[in-house]
Design a protein around this motif. Structure first.
Motif, PDB file in Angstrom:
ATOM      1  N   THR A   8      -9.563  -3.846  -8.627  1.00 32.82           N
ATOM      2  CA  THR A   8      -9.421  -5.252  -8.983  1.00 32.82           C
ATOM      3  C   THR A   8     -10.068  -5.443 -10.340  1.00 32.82           C
ATOM      4  O   THR A   8     -10.883  -4.614 -10.774  1.00 32.82           O
ATOM      5  CB  THR A   8     -10.047  -6.201  -7.937  1.00 32.82           C
ATOM      6  N   TYR A  62      -3.751   4.017  -0.938  1.00 27.84           N
ATOM      7  CA  TYR A  62      -4.047   3.130  -2.057  1.00 27.84           C
ATOM      8  C   TYR A  62      -3.494   1.748  -1.745  1.00 27.84           C
ATOM      9  O   TYR A  62      -2.289   1.579  -1.553  1.00 27.84           O
ATOM     10  CB  TYR A  62      -3.441   3.669  -3.353  1.00 27.84           C
ATOM     11  N   LEU A  63      -4.359   0.763  -1.652  1.00 22.78           N
ATOM     12  CA  LEU A  63      -3.970  -0.624  -1.459  1.00 22.78           C
ATOM     13  C   LEU A  63      -3.678  -1.173  -2.852  1.00 22.78           C
ATOM     14  O   LEU A  63      -4.588  -1.377  -3.645  1.00 22.78           O
ATOM     15  CB  LEU A  63      -5.103  -1.382  -0.770  1.00 22.78           C
ATOM     16  N   GLN A  64      -2.406  -1.373  -3.149  1.00 23.41           N
ATOM     17  CA  GLN A  64      -2.026  -1.700  -4.523  1.00 23.41           C
ATOM     18  C   GLN A  64      -2.053  -3.189  -4.830  1.00 23.41           C
ATOM     19  O   GLN A  64      -2.555  -3.598  -5.863  1.00 23.41           O
ATOM     20  CB  GLN A  64      -0.646  -1.138  -4.850  1.00 23.41           C
ATOM     21  N   ASP A  65      -1.479  -3.996  -3.962  1.00 26.58           N
ATOM     22  CA  ASP A  65      -1.382  -5.427  -4.231  1.00 26.58           C
ATOM     23  C   ASP A  65      -1.847  -6.204  -3.001  1.00 26.58           C
ATOM     24  O   ASP A  65      -1.447  -5.887  -1.882  1.00 26.58           O
ATOM     25  CB  ASP A  65       0.074  -5.844  -4.511  1.00 26.58           C
ATOM     26  N   ILE A 125      -6.309  -6.612   4.753  1.00 26.58           N
ATOM     27  CA  ILE A 125      -7.036  -5.373   4.454  1.00 26.58           C
ATOM     28  C   ILE A 125      -7.278  -4.582   5.742  1.00 26.58           C
ATOM     29  O   ILE A 125      -7.062  -3.372   5.792  1.00 26.58           O
ATOM     30  CB  ILE A 125      -8.361  -5.672   3.726  1.00 26.58           C
ATOM     31  N   TYR A 130       0.846  -1.188   0.000  1.00 29.86           N
ATOM     32  CA  TYR A 130       0.000   0.000   0.000  1.00 29.86           C
ATOM     33  C   TYR A 130       0.883   1.240   0.000  1.00 29.86           C
ATOM     34  O   TYR A 130       2.064   1.186   0.341  1.00 29.86           O
ATOM     35  CB  TYR A 130      -0.965  -0.008   1.183  1.00 29.86           C
ATOM     36  N   TYR A 141      -8.525   2.838  -0.736  1.00 31.95           N
ATOM     37  CA  TYR A 141      -9.197   2.342  -1.946  1.00 31.95           C
ATOM     38  C   TYR A 141      -8.256   1.408  -2.694  1.00 31.95           C
ATOM     39  O   TYR A 141      -7.059   1.378  -2.448  1.00 31.95           O
ATOM     40  CB  TYR A 141      -9.645   3.502  -2.847  1.00 31.95           C
ATOM     41  N   TRP A 142      -8.835   0.614  -3.591  1.00 32.15           N
ATOM     42  CA  TRP A 142      -8.047  -0.281  -4.426  1.00 32.15           C
ATOM     43  C   TRP A 142      -8.833  -0.623  -5.674  1.00 32.15           C
ATOM     44  O   TRP A 142     -10.009  -0.305  -5.796  1.00 32.15           O
ATOM     45  CB  TRP A 142      -7.625  -1.540  -3.677  1.00 32.15           C
ATOM     46  N   TYR A 149     -14.215  -8.328  -1.027  1.00 31.89           N
ATOM     47  CA  TYR A 149     -14.237  -6.862  -1.079  1.00 31.89           C
ATOM     48  C   TYR A 149     -15.628  -6.306  -0.836  1.00 31.89           C
ATOM     49  O   TYR A 149     -15.778  -5.251  -0.219  1.00 31.89           O
ATOM     50  CB  TYR A 149     -13.704  -6.360  -2.426  1.00 31.89           C
TER      51      TYR A 149
END
Length: 153
Positions: free
Chosen positions: A126, A87-90, A107, A73, A123-124, A137
């Motif tokens: 998918t 930002y939660l990237q992976d 999370i 993140y 936020y992220w 999610y």
């Protein structure tokens, strides 16, 4: 019976446990074989986690001494908030760990770190076909309805 799940900051000693999960995450999105990330990009990503000047962070989920999940993140500015946005990237878990609450724990750990940093939003993204992840999610966040457009330049 499996031991307790621990979510913690990544450590340099975690590289050998982190890398197969990072490679698995990238393979899920079609980045493997001839389309795999360049090795130098993976190495720079790894180094960023330990550089205090970088806004990129990583957590791992561990059970019985094995790393079974990861989350990356980052914090950034926004024109719609004074506070940092997270930002939660992976997010990725081993196949054996899926369905066992590992993704949710990762999370929630990001939520806690975002809150501690003064962020008011995580936020992220998918892929729309990622039905398994989307089931999780839908329980831990709201679908904003936004579509993503991008162009390589």
């Amino acid at each position: 019976m499996a031991g307790p799940l621990t979510v913690r900051e990544i450590a340099r000693a975690d590289h050998d446990g982190w890398r197969p999960l990072f490679d698995g995450y990238n393979a899920f999105y079609g980045r493997e074989g001839p389309t795999a990330l360049a090795e130098d990009l993976s190495a720079v990503t790894w180094d960023r986690f330990f550089d205090p000047a970088e806004p990129v962070h990583a957590l791992v989920a561990e059970r019985d001494g094995a790393i079974i999940g990861l989350v990356h993140y980052l914090f950034h500015r926004s024109t719609t908030a004074i506070e940092l946005t997270c930002y939660l990237q992976d997010l990725f878990t081993s196949a054996e760990a899926r369905g066992g609450g590992v993704g949710k724990a990762l999370i929630e750990a990001v939520y806690a770190r975002a809150h501690a940093a003064g962020s008011t939003r995580v936020y992220w993204l998918t892929h729309e076909t990622n039905a398994t992840a989307r089931r999780l999610y839908d329980h831990v966040a709201d679908n904003s309805g936004f579509l993503v457009y991008r162009k390589a330049v």
